[in-house]
Design a protein around this motif. Structure first.
Motif, short mmCIF file in Angstrom:
data_model
loop_
_atom_site.label_atom_id
_atom_site.label_comp_id
_atom_site.label_asym_id
_atom_site.label_seq_id
_atom_site.Cartn_x
_atom_site.Cartn_y
_atom_site.Cartn_z
N LYS A 66 -3.81 -6.71 1.88
CA LYS A 66 -2.43 -6.54 1.19
C LYS A 66 -1.38 -7.90 1.76
O LYS A 66 -0.84 -8.55 0.80
CB LYS A 66 -1.64 -5.40 1.24
N LEU A 67 -1.44 -8.01 3.04
CA LEU A 67 -0.73 -8.95 3.58
C LEU A 67 -1.12 -10.34 3.83
O LEU A 67 -0.40 -11.55 3.64
CB LEU A 67 -0.09 -8.54 5.09
N ALA A 68 -2.36 -10.22 4.01
CA ALA A 68 -3.42 -11.71 3.75
C ALA A 68 -4.22 -11.61 2.92
O ALA A 68 -5.43 -11.32 3.23
CB ALA A 68 -3.51 -12.22 5.39
N PRO A 69 -4.08 -11.85 1.51
CA PRO A 69 -5.16 -11.36 0.62
C PRO A 69 -6.19 -12.38 0.46
O PRO A 69 -6.12 -13.53 0.83
CB PRO A 69 -4.25 -11.54 -0.84
N LYS A 70 -7.35 -11.80 0.39
CA LYS A 70 -8.60 -12.29 0.55
C LYS A 70 -8.49 -13.52 -0.74
O LYS A 70 -8.01 -13.41 -1.90
CB LYS A 70 -9.82 -11.49 0.02
N ASP A 71 -9.22 -14.75 -0.28
CA ASP A 71 -9.45 -15.81 -1.09
C ASP A 71 -8.38 -16.61 -1.63
O ASP A 71 -8.25 -17.23 -2.80
CB ASP A 71 -10.39 -15.28 -2.40
#
Length: 180
Positions: A66-71
């Protein structure tokens, strides 16, 4: 005597009113405080290879995704994008980078992360990220931590002009080699 008391009273009032006009209002401490990581990390060693200035967000029950979203391009911390300074020409993740100050971005993925060194400086978050300002993109090797890392953290380990930058958060650790 009355003249001395009057002079003292006027002086006191002037002093109080002048200090009120110059009083600063300082903000509360940021919930994601700034920090710095260097190599070598000994404060007595002035001949540094690299320094990263970044803010330290905390999980607080939230997921890393949530804090460092994938892609998606991530600022590598909180608030302003992280700033990385190389004091010497280096090889960062196997690619040459000239001495200087850059912005450090990351793209979290299911596998190894993409770590980006960018010329786009003094930017808030990754909202204004511009791919055409990339200096290099390298692969950051992902490993897992046995313990949960609550606050995003960066640390360097190594000797001399050979170091590894570790970024840890949640149960994820991302590493990139830095060689001077």
């Amino acid at each position: 005597m009355k003249k001395s008391i009057l002079t003292l009273a006027i002086f006191t009032i002037a002093l109080i009113s002048s200090t009120e006009n110059f009083a600063q209002k300082f903000p509360k401490m940021d919930v994601s405080p700034m920090d710095a990581a260097t190599h070598p990390n000994n404060w007595r060693e002035a001949d540094k290879l690299v320094k990263v200035i970044y803010s330290r967000p905390q999980l607080k029950g939230r997921s890393l995704d949530k804090l460092a979203p994938k892609d998606k391009v991530w600022r590598t911390g909180a608030n302003e994008a992280a700033e990385i300074t190389f004091y010497k020409d280096v090889t960062f993740g196997g690619k040459e980078v000239k001495a200087g100050t850059y912005t450090l971005f990351a793209i979290p993925t299911v596998g190894d992360w993409t770590i980006i060194i960018s010329n786009h400086k003094n930017v808030w978050g990754s909202y204004f990220y511009k791919k055409d300002m990339d200096v290099v993109r390298v692969s950051g090797k992902v490993s897992k931590s046995d313990n949960t890392i609550e606050a995003f953290s960066i640390v360097f380990e190594g000797e001399g002009n050979n170091a590894t930058m570790y970024m840890g958060w949640g149960k994820t650790i991302v590493s990139v080699a830095v060689k001077g």
